[in-house]
Design an enzyme around this catalytic site. Sequence first.
Site, PDB file in Angstrom:
ATOM      1  N   GLU A 199     -44.669  61.306  70.145  1.00 28.80           N
ATOM      2  CA  GLU A 199     -46.008  60.807  70.524  1.00 28.80           C
ATOM      3  C   GLU A 199     -46.701  60.099  69.367  1.00 28.80           C
ATOM      4  O   GLU A 199     -47.413  59.144  69.634  1.00 28.80           O
ATOM      5  CB  GLU A 199     -46.882  61.950  71.025  1.00 28.80           C
ATOM      6  CG  GLU A 199     -46.377  62.643  72.252  1.00 28.80           C
ATOM      7  CD  GLU A 199     -45.242  63.612  71.956  1.00 28.80           C
ATOM      8  OE1 GLU A 199     -45.218  64.197  70.863  1.00 28.80           O
ATOM      9  OE2 GLU A 199     -44.373  63.749  72.821  1.00 28.80           O
ATOM     10  N   ASP A 236     -37.463  64.280  69.968  1.00 29.23           N
ATOM     11  CA  ASP A 236     -38.616  65.131  70.250  1.00 29.23           C
ATOM     12  C   ASP A 236     -39.817  64.666  69.434  1.00 29.23           C
ATOM     13  O   ASP A 236     -39.678  64.010  68.396  1.00 29.23           O
ATOM     14  CB  ASP A 236     -38.277  66.589  69.900  1.00 29.23           C
ATOM     15  CG  ASP A 236     -38.976  67.588  70.797  1.00 29.23           C
ATOM     16  OD1 ASP A 236     -39.985  67.213  71.413  1.00 29.23           O
ATOM     17  OD2 ASP A 236     -38.514  68.746  70.879  1.00 29.23           O
ATOM     18  N   ASP A 240     -43.244  69.353  77.752  1.00 25.87           N
ATOM     19  CA  ASP A 240     -43.203  70.813  77.756  1.00 25.87           C
ATOM     20  C   ASP A 240     -44.182  71.336  78.806  1.00 25.87           C
ATOM     21  O   ASP A 240     -45.399  71.292  78.613  1.00 25.87           O
ATOM     22  CB  ASP A 240     -43.576  71.353  76.378  1.00 25.87           C
ATOM     23  CG  ASP A 240     -42.608  70.877  75.293  1.00 25.87           C
ATOM     24  OD1 ASP A 240     -41.498  70.435  75.648  1.00 25.87           O
ATOM     25  OD2 ASP A 240     -42.967  70.935  74.108  1.00 25.87           O
TER      26      ASP A 240
END
Length: 845
Positions: free
Chosen positions: A388, A385, A452
Amino acid sequence: MKRCSVIAFLMIFSLAGLIVGQESVQSWQEESDGIILSLSSGKNLKLEVFGENIIRVVYTAQSTIPPAQGHLIVTGPSTGGGWNTEETSNDVSLTTGDITASVDKSTGVVRFASGGTVVLAEKSGSRSLGSRNAEIEFESPSDEGIYGFGQWRNGSMNQRDEDISMVQYQTEEPIPVFLSTRGYGVLLHTYSKMNKTAPLKFSIDYTPDQALDYYFMYGPSFDRIVGAYRTLTGSAPLFGKYAYGFWQSKNRYQDQARLLDALREYRSREIPVDNIVCDFYYWTPMMSAPDGLGSFEFDPSNWPDPEGMIDTIHDLGAKFKISIWPHFSRNCGNHYTQMDNNGYIVNCNLRGCVYDPIDEDAGALYWSFLNDHLFSKGVDAWWCDGVEPEYGWSGTTAEGPVDKFYNSYPLFHSRNIYNGQRTVTSEKRVYMLLRSSFAGMQRYAGAVWSGDIHPRWSVLKEQVPGGLNYCVSGLPYWTTDIGGYFDSRSWQTAGYRELWTRWFQYGTFCPIFRVHGQLPTEQWIFGDATMAITAEFTKLRYRLIPYIYSMAWMVTDKDYTIMRPLVFDYMQDNNTYDISDQFMFGDIMVCPIVDSGVVERSVYLPSGTNWVDFWTGETQSGGRTITAQAPIERIPLYVREGAVIPMGPGIQWTTEKPADPIELRIYPGANGSVTLYEDEWDNYNYETGSYAEIPITWDESSQKVTIGSRSGTFPGMLQERTFNIVWVAPDHGIARDTTSADATVTYTGTAVSIDRSGQTISANTHLDRSRISLKYAFGERMLRIDGIPVKGMHLRIVDPAGRIRKRASLDGRRAVPLDLLPRGYYFTELCSGTTCIVRTKIIVQ
């Protein structure tokens, strides 16, 4: 006089416009891997050959051309020849087996042609190179379809007319790759932010080695272009078989009891599931959101026995995946201290401090934390997760400014985990699901989810072209949060149950099949009626596992793409160029419902083939739009004629038992084939040949299916298995349910052929293929058969069109005269009843 002056002024103005930004070729020379040209601007231009369909273009102010191999490119140029150069009065060209790349001597423009037709050209004067950044623009006719660039939420399939800010963000995946309906693809070699302006202008923030660097890849098929991309950036390894099953995930299971309860409930309700996921906040210390990041330790108050929990999960036939982050809280213990003391922290943000994944020593340290606290306890898969990384990153990496590598954090992060796990064991395949992605990540066993997202119909509609463009970009494994991630506050309403159902039906045909969200996601939460539908689609997915796993092997072995926009297979049909709500899942065309209240929808059937309704067995002709029924319990699915689809028995997890019997569905109308692939399910022995393939073909002209000789072997392989053959027809061989067989074959590894006219057939004759020979004696015009018990068998000789030209009962004979056959080539088949084996090509002179 005045008129002449005006004309002269216009001519000078026009010439000046041509000269601006152009660079003439001053000289050129041939090198072992291509040609290098010196330009009037003082810059160098190189065309470098990487294969018969791949040419690298490098434009640089440096005297030395930067090497190709590095973080993104894993292969080097071709230096063995096989290409030619030529100079004319207008250009300098380099020709391989497939393409000609030419440089205009007066302008420096690079063009690419195949068969004398230019398929791509730089726009004159568009190339520029600064100290850090670069620009380039390509010509693009208005009827060209452009696809790829990763995943974007613009809702478009065809990206030609879209402006895209290619910056890493958790619901958008920048991949600097695009493919064209003109039969080519381009990989822009950059790791930084980039802007794409319609149709094909690119502004690159930071160029590697101060060079504008791109790769031209020719197909003309999309499959071959993707193959070229993976030649350059690495092939995709095979996931463990479990990865292609169903993933149960939510934010979050607060403790191990609730996680195990969910898995046990799936088993008690007999809804198949392979994977259960532990989201964040499992860690110690359990304080505010970021404080436990980087500890990788289970909070003992909620997770008192992680190893025992994982053992129980494995005993229930499932795998365990856990979320991890590339951040370290200053409060997480000595992991932050070790990273910081070694200089591996790049910068800090709201999620904590980001480690430098480009530094291989930092990556090895990161893996050691995972191994010590998680992998050694039995964790099977990684949920990466915030890669980025979330809230951005800045500063300096081990190899220069972050700006140079801004978009590529996921590539390096996945490399560190993949290399770390491969160092520890080869008995468990690496599987990673990352929130963001970059080119090359496929070689590190990286899949991506779309981020998300909100539970809205408009978002579901965006997911379809977003996922397809991601897969077009060469990275094969993509998934979505079925139902949307964020809390909609309406999850128990009829409206949301409809959205959930339609999203679930679509997700069944994504390469990775997964639910996730902030609210409960277990299938029974939505009531019996909804659960009945989603359970049915789950069971359909599991019946298709032999087919899906075989396609996954094609991804690894042949650079295949499982989820494919229609244009991928039907480029000749320009009606497919802009279709954003239909796609191919292998041979199955999926037509999801992406609007509320819809119970029928328009479906375009591509030309060049006919289509069989999966639910009814009815055939529809291609090249037209039809209205397809879509009651809430199903979405339109069409199978192209000629498809051969192996369906396994009902199972509760992918490795519950070997896939036997196989229901082999044949969709008559055209020739077709499939190769059934099997291996040991979850180790890397396949890399050294421990696997088996069974080629299966359908011949339309002879109405015959051939289950070919099995190649390869592996521990635990079924030595004998059953194929129940079903020729699909209206109301026969439809939907998920098992269909009564039209023919049954007991298969032991030797080739078996079955005519469609045959009833139930058992291939009881077991012959050792290696001992059988069919010898043609040219002088005698005789065919001699050795190594078989010929009593009760006959020989068939078939021409290339499938017509039987000679049939001879052997009756103890071991030679058959061929004197009445015209010259040409034929195929011989040894048969017992309607079961034929040992197909051999002969030439009669």
